[in-house]
Every structure is written in C-alpha cells, then in structure tokens.
Design a protein around this motif. Structure first.
Motif, mmCIF file in Angstrom:
data_model
loop_
_atom_site.group_PDB
_atom_site.id
_atom_site.type_symbol
_atom_site.label_atom_id
_atom_site.label_comp_id
_atom_site.label_asym_id
_atom_site.label_seq_id
_atom_site.Cartn_x
_atom_site.Cartn_y
_atom_site.Cartn_z
ATOM 1 N N ILE A 203 0.840 -1.193 0.000
ATOM 2 C CA ILE A 203 0.000 0.000 0.000
ATOM 3 C C ILE A 203 0.876 1.245 0.000
ATOM 4 N N ILE A 204 0.781 2.048 -1.061
ATOM 5 C CA ILE A 204 1.523 3.310 -1.141
ATOM 6 C C ILE A 204 0.568 4.439 -0.764
ATOM 7 N N THR A 205 0.937 5.203 0.264
ATOM 8 C CA THR A 205 0.010 6.190 0.830
ATOM 9 C C THR A 205 0.774 7.334 1.480
ATOM 10 N N ASP A 206 0.056 8.405 1.732
ATOM 11 C CA ASP A 206 0.595 9.517 2.519
ATOM 12 C C ASP A 206 -0.009 9.537 3.923
ATOM 13 N N LYS A 207 -0.833 8.523 4.233
ATOM 14 C CA LYS A 207 -1.460 8.438 5.555
ATOM 15 C C LYS A 207 -1.175 7.062 6.166
ATOM 16 N N PRO A 208 0.075 6.741 6.386
ATOM 17 C CA PRO A 208 0.431 5.389 6.850
ATOM 18 C C PRO A 208 -0.123 5.047 8.234
ATOM 19 N N ASP A 209 -0.158 6.008 9.130
ATOM 20 C CA ASP A 209 -0.634 5.726 10.484
ATOM 21 C C ASP A 209 -2.132 5.393 10.486
ATOM 22 N N ASP A 210 -2.891 6.151 9.710
ATOM 23 C CA ASP A 210 -4.335 5.885 9.634
ATOM 24 C C ASP A 210 -4.616 4.515 9.028
ATOM 25 N N ILE A 211 -3.878 4.176 7.988
ATOM 26 C CA ILE A 211 -4.122 2.903 7.303
ATOM 27 C C ILE A 211 -3.641 1.732 8.153
ATOM 28 N N TYR A 212 -2.512 1.907 8.840
ATOM 29 C CA TYR A 212 -2.065 0.828 9.728
ATOM 30 C C TYR A 212 -3.083 0.568 10.827
ATOM 31 N N LYS A 213 -3.687 1.637 11.356
ATOM 32 C CA LYS A 213 -4.703 1.478 12.399
ATOM 33 C C LYS A 213 -5.894 0.674 11.870
ATOM 34 N N ILE A 214 -6.269 0.917 10.628
ATOM 35 C CA ILE A 214 -7.380 0.165 10.030
ATOM 36 C C ILE A 214 -7.011 -1.310 9.932
ATOM 37 N N ILE A 215 -5.809 -1.601 9.443
ATOM 38 C CA ILE A 215 -5.366 -2.995 9.311
ATOM 39 C C ILE A 215 -5.340 -3.679 10.673
ATOM 40 N N LYS A 216 -4.810 -3.000 11.659
ATOM 41 C CA LYS A 216 -4.683 -3.580 13.004
ATOM 42 C C LYS A 216 -6.047 -3.806 13.641
ATOM 43 N N ASP A 222 -0.254 -7.301 11.768
ATOM 44 C CA ASP A 222 0.707 -6.207 11.856
ATOM 45 C C ASP A 222 1.101 -5.756 10.444
ATOM 46 N N ALA A 223 1.983 -4.796 10.361
ATOM 47 C CA ALA A 223 2.430 -4.269 9.078
ATOM 48 C C ALA A 223 3.819 -3.672 9.248
ATOM 49 N N THR A 224 4.491 -3.462 8.118
ATOM 50 C CA THR A 224 5.806 -2.809 8.097
ATOM 51 C C THR A 224 5.725 -1.607 7.162
ATOM 52 N N ILE A 225 6.287 -0.460 7.593
ATOM 53 C CA ILE A 225 6.230 0.762 6.801
ATOM 54 C C ILE A 225 7.618 1.070 6.235
ATOM 55 N N PHE A 226 7.667 1.301 4.930
ATOM 56 C CA PHE A 226 8.902 1.673 4.244
ATOM 57 C C PHE A 226 8.762 3.099 3.713
ATOM 58 N N ASN A 227 9.841 3.849 3.774
ATOM 59 C CA ASN A 227 9.866 5.167 3.150
ATOM 60 C C ASN A 227 10.310 5.022 1.697
ATOM 61 N N THR A 246 -7.257 -13.793 2.887
ATOM 62 C CA THR A 246 -7.946 -13.376 1.663
ATOM 63 C C THR A 246 -9.395 -13.007 1.936
ATOM 64 N N SER A 247 -10.021 -13.666 2.889
ATOM 65 C CA SER A 247 -11.420 -13.374 3.203
ATOM 66 C C SER A 247 -11.595 -11.986 3.806
ATOM 67 N N GLU A 248 -10.522 -11.418 4.342
ATOM 68 C CA GLU A 248 -10.583 -10.081 4.939
ATOM 69 C C GLU A 248 -10.242 -8.976 3.947
ATOM 70 N N CYS A 249 -9.714 -9.354 2.794
ATOM 71 C CA CYS A 249 -9.098 -8.389 1.892
ATOM 72 C C CYS A 249 -10.099 -7.394 1.311
ATOM 73 N N GLY A 250 -11.264 -7.870 0.844
ATOM 74 C CA GLY A 250 -12.230 -6.988 0.192
ATOM 75 C C GLY A 250 -12.708 -5.873 1.102
ATOM 76 N N ARG A 251 -13.095 -6.227 2.332
ATOM 77 C CA ARG A 251 -13.563 -5.225 3.291
ATOM 78 C C ARG A 251 -12.437 -4.251 3.625
ATOM 79 N N LEU A 252 -11.230 -4.760 3.747
ATOM 80 C CA LEU A 252 -10.079 -3.936 4.097
ATOM 81 C C LEU A 252 -9.769 -2.915 3.003
ATOM 82 N N GLU A 253 -9.835 -3.335 1.762
ATOM 83 C CA GLU A 253 -9.576 -2.417 0.646
ATOM 84 C C GLU A 253 -10.560 -1.252 0.654
#
Length: 283
Positions: A203-216, A222-227, A246-253
C-alpha cells in the motif's frame, strides 16, 4: 453479539435446508453418494435396502457417525463451533427424512455437477456461520486450523476411497458419477471459502498511520512501513507491507480507500507464509 448469533443461526438453517433439498433432489434422483459421512449413511441405507429389504433412517445414521467428529470439534476446534455444527447436523438430518424428493432431470451428469455446486453452497453457509456440516468437515477444519492451509482437497481423496467402496457394493456407474459430484463440490468450496488463503498488500500512501490502524483494528495483523520516493514526481511516500487473510481483503480495501482516496494498493496472492501469522480462533 445478539445480532451475530441470530445471523449464525439463519445461515445454519439456510445451509440445512439447502443440503436436505439437495440430497432429496439431485443426489437421490441420480442415486449418487455425496461423500463424507452423509455419503456413508446413504451407502449403508442402500446396502440394507438392497440386500435385506430394511430402510434405515438417514438422520439416525448421520447422528451416529458424527459422534467422534463432534468430539474432535469440541476438544480441539471450539465449543460454540461444535454446538452450531451439531444444530446443522440435527436439522439437516431431520429435514432429509421429511422433505419430499423432487426430480428435476434424468441426466445423471447434470445431477452430479449441479448437485456438487449446491452441496458446496450449503457447506459454505455453515462455514460463514463459523460452523460445519459435520462429518469430514470437522476433520478438514481441524487440519486446516493446525496447518494454516486448506485441507478440502485431502478430504476429497478420503471421500474417493468411500466412493470406490460404493462402486464394489452398489455399482460403478453411480460411484464414478459421485466422484464427479464430490470433485465439483470441493472445487466450488475452495473458490467460496478463503479463510486459509493469504494475501499480501503493498500500500503506497501519505497516511500510513491511519491505514495501519485500520489494518490492526480490522484484522489484528501487523504491518511494516517503508519510506519511498515516487520516480515520476519525486514526491516522498510511504509503503505499508502487510499479509492478511484473503477473506478479509475486500472489506479492508474499501476501508483503506475511504481513509485515503489517493492510495495505491497492490494485492498479491501469497502461496506460502513462513513465520508467525495471526489466526483468528474458532469460538
């Protein structure tokens, strides 16, 4: 919680009705055996009726065969999972004995194909309710929970052994068509039920903290963030790497796109995962 339990019961009742109608429509019309303990019960029914003139109740045979699988479910999978599975076994067995048969077609191949599809749909309703249709489903889910991989194809091999025995006892025509039934059912179920498949999200984004919170919050993964730096505009971005079911992917997107409309998501099918991966337990 109440809404969740009501939803589970509705799915189980739907699965029970569909399975009973499928047995009394496609399975009985073509003299097929659906595999698993239901197929074993039908096989014993046919043997006793053919050789001894005795008609055994389908529900009683299914209840007896499921005693040991129910113990496996209660001991190793989950108490609520087993409780709802028992409801499915009782209701579907009872309905199979009382719902009248309906002959839609005389074509055995059509009965095998569409019967297999309907059978998979019935089982999937149970799985959506975090329960099973009993029998070999308990074994498949137990193995899948231990290994983290779908075990339906392994159960197919076991069911084929039962169907080969049926070929010796009641004739090869019905047994071979039943293998087609079971193969179709297994493959459709693999398409519908994605609990044990893994998906990698880049996931390429400018809001990594918000998106990580959604995933968590949504998946507990968990997730890893790269610059990173975009080559076209030279802008700085962050890339989030995470693996989810995979069953979680659609809702997450959908949730991620709501949080960042400009997000770029690359969804990759993960063949195998080595290491710790959070797995939601059956309750």
């Amino acid at each position: 919680m109440i809404r969740k339990e009501i939803k589970r019961i509705i799915f189980i009742l739907l699965g029970s009705v569909i399975m009973a109608m499928n047995i009394n429509t496609f399975v009985h019309s073509a003299s097929l055996f659906p595999g698993g303990f239901s197929g074993l019960a039908l096989l014993i029914q046919n043997v006793f009726k053919k050789y001894y003139g005795i008609t055994l109740p389908f529900s009683i045979l299914v209840f007896v065969f499921n005693i040991f699988p129910v113990y496996i479910g209660f001991r190793y999978i989950g108490k609520k999972f087993t409780f709802y599975s028992v409801i499915m076994i009782l209701v579907s067995g009872f309905l199979t004995d009382i719902i009248p048969g309906l002959k839609i077609t005389d074509d055995i191949l059509l009965c095998a194909i569409f019967g297999g599809i309907v059978n998979a749909i019935a089982i999937n309703f149970c799985l959506m309710a975090d329960s099973s249709s009993g029998g070999t489903d308990f074994i498949s889910i137990y193995v899948s929970e231990k290994t983290g991989k779908s075990a339906w194809n392994y159960i197919l091999v076991g069911n084929m052994c039962i169907l080969i025995a049926a070929g010796f006892l009641v004739g090869w025509n019905a047994a071979l068509y039943s293998i087609i039934f079971q193969y179709v059912s297994t493959q459709v179920l693999n398409l519908l039920y994605k609990r044990y498949e893994k998906t990698t999200l880049l996931i390429i984004t400018d809001k990594p903290d918000d998106i990580y919170k959604i995933i968590k919050d949504e998946t507990n993964h968990d997730a890893t963030i790269f610059n990173g730096k975009g080559c076209y505009q030279g802008a700085e971005h962050q890339m989030i790497y995470s693996v989810v079911s995979t069953s979680e992917c659609g809702r997450l997107e959908n949730l991620i796109r709501q949080a960042d409309p400009n997000v770029f998501i690359n969804v990759i099918c993960s063949k195998s995962i080595v290491g710790r991966f959070f797995k939601r337990n059956m309750d």
